[in-house]
Motif scaffolding. Structure first.
Motif, PDB file in Angstrom:
ATOM      1  N   ASP A  42      -5.523   4.522   4.774  1.00  0.00           N
ATOM      2  CA  ASP A  42      -4.171   4.540   5.329  1.00  0.00           C
ATOM      3  C   ASP A  42      -4.218   4.470   6.852  1.00  0.00           C
ATOM      4  N   THR A  98       0.762   4.139  -2.838  1.00  0.00           N
ATOM      5  CA  THR A  98       0.477   5.552  -2.594  1.00  0.00           C
ATOM      6  C   THR A  98       1.608   6.436  -3.090  1.00  0.00           C
ATOM      7  N   GLY A 110      -8.282   7.641   0.516  1.00  0.00           N
ATOM      8  CA  GLY A 110      -6.942   7.105   0.711  1.00  0.00           C
ATOM      9  C   GLY A 110      -6.432   7.360   2.115  1.00  0.00           C
ATOM     10  N   GLU A 111      -6.706   8.558   2.629  1.00  0.00           N
ATOM     11  CA  GLU A 111      -6.290   8.880   3.997  1.00  0.00           C
ATOM     12  C   GLU A 111      -7.003   7.996   5.015  1.00  0.00           C
ATOM     13  N   TRP A 115       0.826  -1.206   0.000  1.00  0.00           N
ATOM     14  CA  TRP A 115       0.000   0.000   0.000  1.00  0.00           C
ATOM     15  C   TRP A 115       0.862   1.258   0.000  1.00  0.00           C
ATOM     16  N   LYS A 116       1.916   1.257   0.794  1.00  0.00           N
ATOM     17  CA  LYS A 116       2.789   2.421   0.856  1.00  0.00           C
ATOM     18  C   LYS A 116       3.469   2.675  -0.488  1.00  0.00           C
ATOM     19  N   TRP A 174      -2.412   7.945  -3.974  1.00  0.00           N
ATOM     20  CA  TRP A 174      -3.761   7.652  -3.490  1.00  0.00           C
ATOM     21  C   TRP A 174      -4.016   8.189  -2.086  1.00  0.00           C
ATOM     22  N   HIS A 175      -2.962   8.440  -1.336  1.00  0.00           N
ATOM     23  CA  HIS A 175      -3.142   8.885   0.046  1.00  0.00           C
ATOM     24  C   HIS A 175      -3.616  10.330   0.135  1.00  0.00           C
TER      25      HIS A 175
END
Length: 225
Positions: free
Chosen positions: A179, A164, A175-176, A160-161, A169-170
């Motif tokens: 996360d 992003t 996305g936030e 995921w990191k 995407w974050h």
């Protein structure tokens, strides 16, 4: 006397889990989200096979001496193969893959998780020599489930990191939100796995404390961790 069947379906699943362990260990070190996502999928398949190989062996009456040796070996290899990259990546690339509340996976946590498995293996061997089978306790089974969730969630966290960082995407609210949620899952399951590791080990040591005194504790046939 007929030779014992070796190539049973449960044994094949266990051997596949052993073969996949190095793959899972290496993939997270490769740059980019794709290898880490593949590592997550492979780990998921390996964890599911761990659930079903023993069940299949019992249902199909294909419990073999080889399977009794390979299954715990596969479990230990899979744990080691996942904890090594998780420990290394969260330590030496913490700015990118920092785990909420924890930062990185402490060395003592990694040693605790691995050491518990080693100690249980020794304890089971001692018990076996004295004619006692250490049955799986509920706390031990729950520990394994939570531990697998932590490992899977952490490998997915790495993917995921990277996603992003690649696609940004974050930056959106969704996305936030993900996360934050994903990070909490990793942090909470890690803490829970640590607590259950200590608790389940204490349960086993207390339940079979007479082994250390040379006595015969009350043990029921069974398997598991």
């Amino acid at each position: 006397m007929a030779a014992e069947r070796v190539w049973t379906l449960p044994n094949i699943l266990t051997l596949a889990r052993i073969a996949l362990s190095p793959v899972i260990a290496l993939l997270p070190f490769i740059e980019g989200w794709t290898p880490k996502l593949i590592a997550f999928v492979v780990f998921l398949a390996a964890a599911i096979s761990d659930i079903y190989d023993g069940r299949l062996a019992r249902e199909r009456k294909e419990i073999t001496d080889l399977g009794k040796i390979l299954d715990p070996l596969a479990d230990k290899l899979l744990l080691f193969a996942t904890l090594v990259p998780i420990y290394w990546i969260t330590h030496y690339r913490m700015r990118t893959y920092e785990i909420p509340w924890w930062g990185s996976v402490p060395l003592w946590v990694a040693l605790l998780l691995v050491g518990r498995e080693v100690l249980m293996t020794v304890l089971r061997q001692v018990a076996k020599r004295r004619g006692v089978v250490i049955a799986a306790a509920g706390a031990g089974k729950l520990k394994t489930i939570v531990q697998d969730i932590f490992i899977g969630a952490t490998i997915a966290w790495f993917a995921w990191k990277d996603l992003t960082a690649t696609f940004g995407w974050h930056r959106g609210w969704l996305g936030e939100l993900w996360d934050r949620f994903h990070g909490i899952v990793v942090a909470v399951t890690l803490a829970t796995a640590v607590l259950l590791t200590v608790y389940s080990l204490g349960v086993y040591l207390y339940r079979y404390r007479r082994l250390f005194a040379g006595g015969q504790p009350h043990g029921a046939p069974g398997d598991g961790t």
